[in-house]
Design a protein around this motif. Structure first.
Motif, PDB file in Angstrom:
ATOM      1  N   HIS A   1     -52.900 -36.455  64.358  1.00 27.91           N
ATOM      2  CA  HIS A   1     -52.080 -37.664  64.441  1.00 27.91           C
ATOM      3  C   HIS A   1     -50.671 -37.400  63.895  1.00 27.91           C
ATOM      4  CE1 HIS A   1     -51.009 -41.906  64.075  1.00 27.91           C
ATOM      5  NE2 HIS A   1     -50.867 -41.767  62.763  1.00 27.91           N
ATOM      6  N   ALA A   2     -50.586 -36.760  62.736  1.00 28.03           N
ATOM      7  CA  ALA A   2     -49.281 -36.452  62.140  1.00 28.03           C
ATOM      8  C   ALA A   2     -48.498 -35.506  63.058  1.00 28.03           C
ATOM      9  CB  ALA A   2     -49.464 -35.837  60.750  1.00 28.03           C
TER      10      ALA A   2
ATOM     11  N   ASN B   1     -51.566 -25.180  66.608  1.00 25.25           N
ATOM     12  CA  ASN B   1     -51.834 -25.013  65.178  1.00 25.25           C
ATOM     13  C   ASN B   1     -52.902 -23.957  64.900  1.00 25.25           C
ATOM     14  OD1 ASN B   1     -50.246 -27.186  63.702  1.00 25.25           O
ATOM     15  ND2 ASN B   1     -51.054 -28.222  65.500  1.00 25.25           N
ATOM     16  N   ARG B   2     -52.796 -22.828  65.565  1.00 24.16           N
ATOM     17  CA  ARG B   2     -53.780 -21.750  65.375  1.00 24.16           C
ATOM     18  C   ARG B   2     -53.661 -21.073  64.030  1.00 24.16           C
ATOM     19  NH1 ARG B   2     -54.133 -18.516  71.071  1.00 24.16           N
ATOM     20  NH2 ARG B   2     -53.318 -20.234  72.244  1.00 24.16           N
ATOM     21  N   ALA B   3     -52.481 -21.084  63.458  1.00 20.96           N
ATOM     22  CA  ALA B   3     -52.238 -20.310  62.227  1.00 20.96           C
ATOM     23  C   ALA B   3     -52.990 -20.806  61.034  1.00 20.96           C
ATOM     24  CB  ALA B   3     -50.753 -20.314  61.906  1.00 20.96           C
TER      25      ALA B   3
ATOM     26  N   ALA C   1     -56.057 -31.549  72.658  1.00 18.12           N
ATOM     27  CA  ALA C   1     -56.304 -30.158  73.050  1.00 18.12           C
ATOM     28  C   ALA C   1     -55.052 -29.297  72.880  1.00 18.12           C
ATOM     29  CB  ALA C   1     -56.803 -30.080  74.492  1.00 18.12           C
ATOM     30  N   LEU C   2     -53.873 -29.859  73.094  1.00 18.11           N
ATOM     31  CA  LEU C   2     -52.641 -29.108  72.867  1.00 18.11           C
ATOM     32  C   LEU C   2     -52.472 -28.823  71.369  1.00 18.11           C
ATOM     33  CD1 LEU C   2     -50.111 -27.813  74.035  1.00 18.11           C
ATOM     34  CD2 LEU C   2     -48.978 -30.052  73.837  1.00 18.11           C
ATOM     35  N   PHE C   3     -52.844 -29.773  70.538  1.00 17.07           N
ATOM     36  CA  PHE C   3     -52.795 -29.587  69.089  1.00 17.07           C
ATOM     37  C   PHE C   3     -53.610 -28.368  68.677  1.00 17.07           C
ATOM     38  CE2 PHE C   3     -55.201 -30.565  65.115  1.00 17.07           C
ATOM     39  CZ  PHE C   3     -54.167 -30.529  64.218  1.00 17.07           C
ATOM     40  N   TRP C   4     -54.762 -28.137  69.316  1.00  9.87           N
ATOM     41  CA  TRP C   4     -55.588 -26.965  68.992  1.00  9.87           C
ATOM     42  C   TRP C   4     -54.772 -25.685  69.064  1.00  9.87           C
ATOM     43  CZ3 TRP C   4     -59.852 -28.087  73.128  1.00  9.87           C
ATOM     44  CH2 TRP C   4     -60.633 -29.171  72.732  1.00  9.87           C
TER      45      TRP C   4
ATOM     46  N   ALA D   1     -48.856 -35.204  66.342  1.00  8.05           N
ATOM     47  CA  ALA D   1     -48.471 -35.936  67.556  1.00  8.05           C
ATOM     48  C   ALA D   1     -47.280 -36.857  67.288  1.00  8.05           C
ATOM     49  CB  ALA D   1     -49.668 -36.726  68.092  1.00  8.05           C
ATOM     50  N   ASN D   2     -47.272 -37.524  66.139  1.00  8.41           N
ATOM     51  CA  ASN D   2     -46.115 -38.354  65.800  1.00  8.41           C
ATOM     52  C   ASN D   2     -44.856 -37.498  65.685  1.00  8.41           C
ATOM     53  OD1 ASN D   2     -47.459 -40.820  65.725  1.00  8.41           O
ATOM     54  ND2 ASN D   2     -47.905 -40.672  63.537  1.00  8.41           N
ATOM     55  N   GLN D   3     -44.967 -36.347  65.032  1.00  6.64           N
ATOM     56  CA  GLN D   3     -43.822 -35.450  64.879  1.00  6.64           C
ATOM     57  C   GLN D   3     -43.358 -34.929  66.238  1.00  6.64           C
ATOM     58  OE1 GLN D   3     -42.174 -34.661  61.792  1.00  6.64           O
ATOM     59  NE2 GLN D   3     -40.727 -34.244  63.433  1.00  6.64           N
ATOM     60  N   THR D   4     -44.309 -34.597  67.090  1.00  9.70           N
ATOM     61  CA  THR D   4     -43.976 -34.113  68.428  1.00  9.70           C
ATOM     62  C   THR D   4     -43.214 -35.188  69.209  1.00  9.70           C
ATOM     63  OG1 THR D   4     -45.881 -32.623  68.432  1.00  9.70           O
ATOM     64  CG2 THR D   4     -44.976 -33.218  70.588  1.00  9.70           C
ATOM     65  N   MET D   5     -43.666 -36.432  69.103  1.00  7.85           N
ATOM     66  CA  MET D   5     -42.980 -37.527  69.795  1.00  7.85           C
ATOM     67  C   MET D   5     -41.588 -37.747  69.200  1.00  7.85           C
ATOM     68  SD  MET D   5     -42.946 -39.711  72.246  1.00  7.85           S
ATOM     69  CE  MET D   5     -44.637 -39.897  72.832  1.00  7.85           C
ATOM     70  N   LEU D   6     -41.480 -37.750  67.882  1.00  6.22           N
ATOM     71  CA  LEU D   6     -40.168 -37.920  67.251  1.00  6.22           C
ATOM     72  C   LEU D   6     -39.216 -36.794  67.667  1.00  6.22           C
ATOM     73  CD1 LEU D   6     -41.377 -39.111  63.762  1.00  6.22           C
ATOM     74  CD2 LEU D   6     -39.860 -40.420  65.285  1.00  6.22           C
ATOM     75  N   ASN D   7     -39.718 -35.567  67.715  1.00  7.45           N
ATOM     76  CA  ASN D   7     -38.880 -34.446  68.147  1.00  7.45           C
ATOM     77  C   ASN D   7     -38.383 -34.654  69.575  1.00  7.45           C
ATOM     78  OD1 ASN D   7     -39.196 -33.217  65.670  1.00  7.45           O
ATOM     79  ND2 ASN D   7     -40.748 -31.769  66.379  1.00  7.45           N
TER      80      ASN D   7
END
Length: 168
Positions: free
Chosen positions: A11-12, A166-168, A160-163, A14-20
């Motif tokens: 969620h955090a 954030n692999r690191a 699924a994109l978040f997966w 996705a919010n950051q991705t949208m803000l970007n």
């Protein structure tokens, strides 16, 4: 990491991705008044922020009716912000959630939720986290539709994109 915490991190993200994405668009798009689900993207993002904040107050022990009292003022403050200002507010709120997760070992703990709109219900903390995530997903979808309505592409914020991000 529990599933609820992983979903909150999504969620955090996705919010950051949208803000970007919003930062990449012409400056007026963020607060442009339109006839849609919300009257502007900034109001939709402020709504997500306000609800996230209210739920954090609830999971940390505030009665729901008390947690909702400042919502109108919080929303107005969030709506006044630039994208960068709201980004900073979301970052600070996400850190408060992370502190809560570190301090609350048992997210399966049940609390009594006295919802002034729906009544009393026993609810696990993990369910509330999932409500936060689901609510944000729903409204980011609204924002994507609003951007399309204004002639701009949105951005993918699927789990699924978040997966893969954030692999690191």
């Amino acid at each position: 990491m529990s599933n609820a915490v992983t979903m909150y991190e999504y969620h955090a993200w996705a919010n950051q991705t949208m803000l970007n994405r919003l930062k990449e668009l012409p400056q007026d798009v963020y607060k442009r008044e339109i006839v849609s689900i919300f009257s502007s993207v900034s109001k939709a993002m402020a709504h997500i922020y306000t609800v996230d904040r209210s739920w954090l107050e609830i999971v940390t022990g505030t009665e729901m009716k008390d947690a909702l009292k400042p919502a109108e003022q919080v929303t107005k403050e969030a709506e006044r912000q630039s994208i960068e200002g709201l980004d900073a507010m979301f970052a600070a709120l996400s850190e408060r959630y992370r502190v809560f997760f570190r301090q609350q070992a048992d997210l399966e703990k049940a609390i009594v939720l006295d919802n002034p709109y729906a009544g009393i219900r026993e609810t696990r903390l993990s369910e509330i986290v999932m409500q936060v995530v689901n609510h944000g997903t729903y409204h980011r979808g609204n924002i994507s539709a609003m951007l399309c309505q204004m002639g701009h592409a949105s951005v993918m914020t699927e789990y699924a994109l978040f997966w893969y991000q954030n692999r690191a």
